[in-house]
Design a protein around this motif. Structure first.
Motif, PDB file in Angstrom:
ATOM      1  N   ARG A 144       4.119  -3.733  -2.832  1.00 24.60           N
ATOM      2  CA  ARG A 144       4.398  -5.157  -2.081  1.00 24.60           C
ATOM      3  C   ARG A 144       3.328  -5.351  -1.173  1.00 24.60           C
ATOM      4  NH1 ARG A 144       7.614  -1.593   0.187  1.00 24.60           N
ATOM      5  NH2 ARG A 144       7.596  -0.901   2.282  1.00 24.60           N
ATOM      6  N   LEU A 145       2.637  -3.986  -0.723  1.00 22.49           N
ATOM      7  CA  LEU A 145       1.431  -4.500   0.175  1.00 22.49           C
ATOM      8  C   LEU A 145       0.124  -4.346  -0.717  1.00 22.49           C
ATOM      9  CD1 LEU A 145       2.728  -2.285   3.068  1.00 22.49           C
ATOM     10  CD2 LEU A 145       2.739  -4.553   2.711  1.00 22.49           C
ATOM     11  N   GLU A 146      -0.057  -4.401  -1.746  1.00 16.10           N
ATOM     12  CA  GLU A 146      -1.257  -4.405  -2.509  1.00 16.10           C
ATOM     13  C   GLU A 146      -2.279  -5.527  -1.993  1.00 16.10           C
ATOM     14  OE1 GLU A 146      -0.664  -4.088  -6.667  1.00 16.10           O
ATOM     15  OE2 GLU A 146      -0.445  -2.133  -6.951  1.00 16.10           O
ATOM     16  N   ASP A 147      -1.721  -6.602  -1.801  1.00 16.94           N
ATOM     17  CA  ASP A 147      -2.482  -7.725  -1.427  1.00 16.94           C
ATOM     18  C   ASP A 147      -2.544  -8.098   0.429  1.00 16.94           C
ATOM     19  OD1 ASP A 147      -3.253  -7.848  -4.207  1.00 16.94           O
ATOM     20  OD2 ASP A 147      -1.469  -9.346  -4.266  1.00 16.94           O
ATOM     21  N   ALA A 148      -2.050  -7.127   0.764  1.00 11.82           N
ATOM     22  CA  ALA A 148      -1.898  -7.139   2.348  1.00 11.82           C
ATOM     23  C   ALA A 148      -3.449  -7.002   2.872  1.00 11.82           C
ATOM     24  CB  ALA A 148      -1.076  -6.167   2.864  1.00 11.82           C
ATOM     25  N   ASP A 149      -3.353  -7.451   4.254  1.00  9.78           N
ATOM     26  CA  ASP A 149      -4.566  -7.311   5.106  1.00  9.78           C
ATOM     27  C   ASP A 149      -4.903  -5.825   5.262  1.00  9.78           C
ATOM     28  OD1 ASP A 149      -3.659  -7.068   7.921  1.00  9.78           O
ATOM     29  OD2 ASP A 149      -2.466  -8.412   7.121  1.00  9.78           O
ATOM     30  N   ASP A 150      -6.218  -5.597   5.521  1.00  6.59           N
ATOM     31  CA  ASP A 150      -6.494  -4.308   5.764  1.00  6.59           C
ATOM     32  C   ASP A 150      -5.915  -3.458   6.868  1.00  6.59           C
ATOM     33  OD1 ASP A 150      -8.455  -4.390   3.719  1.00  6.59           O
ATOM     34  OD2 ASP A 150     -10.171  -4.985   4.935  1.00  6.59           O
ATOM     35  N   ASP A 151      -5.496  -4.319   7.948  1.00  5.75           N
ATOM     36  CA  ASP A 151      -4.748  -3.629   9.092  1.00  5.75           C
ATOM     37  C   ASP A 151      -3.316  -3.255   8.759  1.00  5.75           C
ATOM     38  OD1 ASP A 151      -4.966  -3.004  11.831  1.00  5.75           O
ATOM     39  OD2 ASP A 151      -3.172  -4.202  11.951  1.00  5.75           O
TER      40      ASP A 151
END
Lengths: 538, 538
Positions: free
Chosen positions: A338-345
């Motif tokens: 679910r975090l594959e496209d999350a921001d780097d932070d």
């Protein structure tokens, strides 16, 4: 109704035969002061079978404990297999332990022989007479130059090997002990964990899965984590099981040597404690390499370090969590879908967690006393407890009170953790009494006892203080007896003969009293809070 | 000396809880005539626990066999877990079997209930009265339009689920039977393989390793291999254990629908028989996709097909070898390290091998009678025999003579193979009596018996002939009784009521006599050689 499948035991000789039969041409490389030594799994297999013959020649008992005292090397890997595959028990001695701890554990395990790298022979030999069960010391030439005394107990690894005959390996009982590793961090005497063949094979299979290290025939694996730590985090068995090439640093553990080895040998996977990666960053940043994954454990991986690797080396660090008692790999901070496209932070914060248990391990957080489950809301904390086939049930002949299992069969980790709604673990607080310096445990209680043995000290508490290089270093908080005076220098001089050099407190602070909990115990939590902003002189 | 690790059993409920606790948000998608249905592991877990309650409500025995008769779907995955996690035994019925085989195996396994997809209800219902132990038929609405009779045995899956209470799963004995799959290819009656919880968990862990399928949280896995084949090649358990998203084709098995699903759902891993990939090539060639690996097994993967995928789809096909009796995945044609820089043709030839056994499986080639080992020189051949914890020891209540194990404890595969010096398997000759058409076995002996039941036939032998679409199709070689005449059409008419439609010989050749071996058996080898260049009319 029973299943009708073969009764094939999960034994370490199946890993050995797999590598022997299928990966005979795959390289094994060991570094040393005179450059790298190149070999293959084929040669390793032949030597390992002959090492089995050496153990017979030396008269080691059928389930005798075989100690090792050395760096990461092909020979150490030969021991990793020849010992359990002949039914004996590998006991890896941590070369960084204080002499009294070393003799304690060699005697406690009843080691019959110790295989010692020549480069650390000087650390070992003075202890040999105190190791009452050790009848043989086999020296492994690793380019070290320690003087070898003329003593009938000493023999040379290669000489023994050349004279030995290869043996068959056929362990038929997966419940047999395969190896031992002592955990020295907690209070009291070091405690022995005894891995079975079954636990080792299952831990190996778990380490192979891509949510952990994902080793395959395409990999070149370099374990920087010492092979005297638990199963070298599974890489020592997973690489042969996967047909991954192996690169061993030998005694050449300086960051620049490690970085050069990674580049020269095309290492794709490596693993070690945060301190190692901290030191290697300048040598890897901007350098072309083939690394696909860097496993990190032993201490929490600072988010900034992982991010620095992502930015400057091109791959983030994969955090794994575990302990000697969990073989050791129990969970990994692999990024969820679910975090594959999350921001780097957001990703970096997630990666800094101990993460999701590997399949095979179950985790819970509970009130340590009542075993009341705590909410998985990432806020509530409790003792982290685990269960699974590669979690220890009990210690080996433990001191009274060293209980590892709860009444309902879970393993007490001593770590305090929160879990989010996905069951991802966040270590909130390490065991109160431990300090982790460069991947090694320091017992604050032992240090306190040593300090308090000074005649002018009323009481003393030691807490871990964050350290840029070593992750944590001990800070001694000392209360001087009324009417006395004491200096930092006097405290340190007092400790010198009592503790290992790297256990020496980084600083000494004099305080009026040690804060106490309601039941009168030292409140480390309050002390840590008091010194949260403490700046070490380093 | 014993290991001191937890006695945690390897049971399928550990896979279930792992997915339930950690991957609740990961998607599960099932295709159908009205489009895809979207769900998650979280919903699946809740439904699976309630399905456990349904089994209680239906009064299924503590170790009762629960049949399934359907396509790949989320509901089938619910059955894959609810059945063994409540201690019962999943029995996947192959919807392509001939009616008599289906009733035979349902009766032999003593299925108490069968869960049937509505789209194949019409195939199943006529057999129900002959299935003497089946008390319940639960219909799963998959968009099919079969008429449902008014019969007290029939109930609706969703209705039962809505009324059921969730149950706890806690299987404590890894030796218990978890599931059954019948292999129908060999001579005589179909034979039941009974997987244990232990074998299933270990097979799952092996499937997770990157030398096999390497599933992780980053994957979207689509099993095209039917879930009525052995464990759907491990994907049905490996995906939940890894947190890989799952995409099920449902009844929409046409190549264009499968290809569309791969593209639309971002499938990264899929697996099925060669016939499937043959059919899908035109739909995948040149199409953007996220596939990282295509697993293929059930029949040898033609080198040309794998190369066409490499050239036109961008990834070669990974061949895996195994059989129902090996859970099924036993080896994989993963490219060895030494060939990483080889030319394309060399790589393609290597990939066409059955390859290296997965870690956990050991293989040998021996003289089938004397068990004399054969050389690993890629030339000598022998019966391929395997051993390991996910290889079957014996069949379930077999007919006399159906012996699976050698005296020294290896499993007889019936395949004839060569092995190269790295122990890589090359299947030289499949079991003499079998033909594999579109991934399904056809027993040539059964076909021969049917043909020979014609009054004008003296003898008949059936061999497999290469077929561009179905891999192999049966060719009937018929010897007519002296003085009689017979046409192809008469032979086929005779067979129609006797065998499944897809078993019908592709052609009939009339010959003077069937070549015999020295001991008077039909020499299929000679027949195959005689018809090696045979061109099927297709």
């Amino acid at each position: 109704m029973r299943g009708l499948m073969q009764d094939s035991p999960l034994t370490i000789d199946t890993i050995f035969r797999h590598a022997e039969q299928h990966y005979g041409d795959v390289p094994i490389v060991t570094n040393g002061p005179k450059g790298v030594t190149r070999s293959t799994y084929g040669e390793w297999a032949d030597r390992t079978r002959r090492l089995g013959g050496v153990l017979d020649t030396l008269g080691i008992s059928a389930d005798g404990r075989v100690g090792t005292f050395g760096w990461n090397s092909q020979r150490h890997l030969e021991l990793y297999f020849a010992v359990p595959c002949t039914g004996r028990v590998l006991h890896t001695l941590n070369i960084r332990l204080f002499p009294e701890q070393l003799t304690y554990i060699a005697n406690h395990a009843e080691d019959e022989v110790v295989f010692v790298d020549r480069s650390v022979f000087g650390l070992f030999w003075p202890l040999v007479d105190a190791m009452t069960t050790v009848r043989h010391v086999v020296v492994m030439e690793d380019g070290g130059d320690a003087e070898l005394p003329d003593d009938p107990r000493i023999s040379d690894y290669e000489t023994l090997l050349a004279a030995a005959s290869p043996v068959e390996f056929d362990v038929r009982d997966e419940g047999l002990a395969a190896s031992m590793c002592y955990t020295s961090g907690t209070t009291g005497n070091p405690k022995g964990v005894v891995y079975s063949h079954r636990s080792t094979v299952l831990h190996t299979m778990a380490a192979l899965s891509p949510n952990a290290f994902g080793l395959s025939v395409r990999d070149v694996a370099m374990p920087v984590v010492p092979m005297f730590h638990a199963n070298a985090w599974g890489i020592a068995q997973a690489a042969p099981a996967a047909g991954a090439a192996l690169v061993f640093p030998g005694p050449m553990m300086q960051p620049e040597n490690l970085a050069k080895l990674i580049v020269d040998e095309g290492v794709t996977f490596t693993a070690g404690v945060p301190t190692i990666w901290q030191g290697m960053l300048p040598f890897l940043a901007g350098t072309p390499h083939k690394l696909r994954e860097i496993g990190c454990g032993g201490s929490a991986v600072p988010k900034a370090l992982s991010e620095a690797y992502r930015e400057q080396v091109g791959i983030p660090i994969l955090q794994a969590w575990g302990m000697t008692e969990t073989s050791p790999v129990a969970s990994s901070g692999v990024l969820p879908r679910r975090l594959e496209d999350a921001d780097d932070d957001t990703k970096a914060t997630e990666r800094a967690r101990a993460g999701i248990p590997l399949f095979g391990v179950e985790a819970r957080i509970v009130d340590a006393d009542t075993l009341e489950p705590q909410a998985w809301d990432d806020t509530a904390t409790g003792e982290l407890q685990v269960r699974g086939p590669w979690c220890a049930k009990e210690y080996y002949n433990p001191d009274a009170g060293a209980v590892l299992s709860t009444d309902d069969g879970w393993m007490k980790t001593g770590d305090v953790a929160a879990m989010d709604s996905y069951g991802s673990i966040r270590i909130a607080d390490r065991t109160k009494d431990l300090i982790k310096s460069g991947g090694e445990w320091i017992s604050s209680v032992d240090l306190e006892n040593a300090i308090m043995s000074h005649p002018k000290v009323a009481e003393a508490a030691v807490v871990g203080i964050p350290h840029p290089k070593w992750d944590e270093r001990p800070l001694a908080c000392v209360v001087v007896k009324p009417g006395e005076t004491l200096t930092e220098e006097e405290v340190l001089q007092h400790l010198k003969p009592l503790v290992a050099k790297w256990w020496m407190p980084e600083a000494v602070e004099f305080i009026d009293e040690v804060p106490k909990t309601s039941v009168g115990k030292f409140s480390k939590k309050d002390l840590r809070a008091k010194f949260a902003e403490y700046e070490l002189k380093s």
